[in-house]
Design an enzyme around this catalytic site. Structure first.
Site: not given
Length: 238
Positions: A21, A25, A44, A88, A91, A207, A220
């Site tokens: 996402g 990362r 973007r 994908r 997290s 989490d 993350r």
């Protein structure tokens, strides 16, 4: 060839794309695992890179947050750029006590109350499934790498701050069998199914709703390396 959301040209993406996402990362994966990397899109600030892993071409591109965002990027990768496989790497929050932070989860299905599939093409199913072939490849890679992998149904939510869920997230476990929550995979799986492509979702628990466990934003972004290595090893087997 560029779209309003993607500045890459035809041929810039490999057949297999890892899709976190977070754009940072994606940058981390490209810079730490791939060789001969090329930034193919930054529209973007949603970074997309192509390089090689152990000599095999692999791409990595961010999806942003939520189903509308991954819905756009994955659909264009499949339909405009010739991508066949999207893994994908994200997290998730744990709904159950036996999923702890840093555990690696492979989605065997994704439940959602989202209207994404219904609006996109009239599909009314509330559970979407990944590619069996792609999941089997990931499971085999995890076994070879001795990576503990938990196969679970996940909950893809449209809403992060869900007031009606406060204190009652257990219903997603009891009513729908979902063990963890994220916000993208239902749409990714739907797009793959619609377009005859392959999709899978590997998640690292970041989490917990039931335990006093939580990772930092930096962890993350940079520390989910087990999941990243697993996805890359699966990608070069396709």
């Amino acid at each position: 060839m560029a779209t309003p959301h993607n500045g890459a040209e035809k041929g810039d993406f490999a057949k297999t794309v890892l899709m976190p996402g977070d754009p940072l990362r994606a940058k981390f994966i490209a810079e730490n695992f791939l060789e001969d990397i090329k930034l193919v899109t930054s529209v973007r600030n949603v970074f997309g890179y192509t390089g090689t892993y152990k000599g095999f071409p692999v791409s990595v591109m961010a999806s942003g947050m939520g189903m509308p965002s991954i819905g756009i990027y994955s659909y264009e990768l499949y339909s405009q750029y010739g991508v066949e496989n999207i893994i994908r790497v994200g997290s998730a929050g744990s709904y159950v006590e036996d999923l702890h932070i840093f555990d690696v989860v492979l989605a065997e299905s994704a439940y959602s109350a989202s209207s994404f599939a219904r609006v996109q093409n009239g599909t009314t199913d509330d559970v979407m499934y990944p590619s069996k072939e792609l999941n089997d490849t990931i499971i085999a890679a995890a076994k070879d790498l001795d990576i503990p992998l938990k196969l679970e149904r996940i909950h893809s939510s449209d809403v992060f701050y869900e007031e009606t869920c406060t204190g009652s997230f257990e219903r997603y476990v009891t009513d729908h069998g979902a063990k963890a929550v994220e916000m993208e995979s239902f749409a990714l799986f739907h797009n793959a199914n619609v377009l005859g492509k392959n999709a899978a979702c590997i998640l690292t628990i970041s989490d917990s709703f039931v335990l006093d466990e939580e990772t930092t934003a930096e962890q993350r972004q940079n520390s989910f390396t087990t999941m990243m290595k697993l996805a890359l090893e699966a990608a070069i087997r396709l």
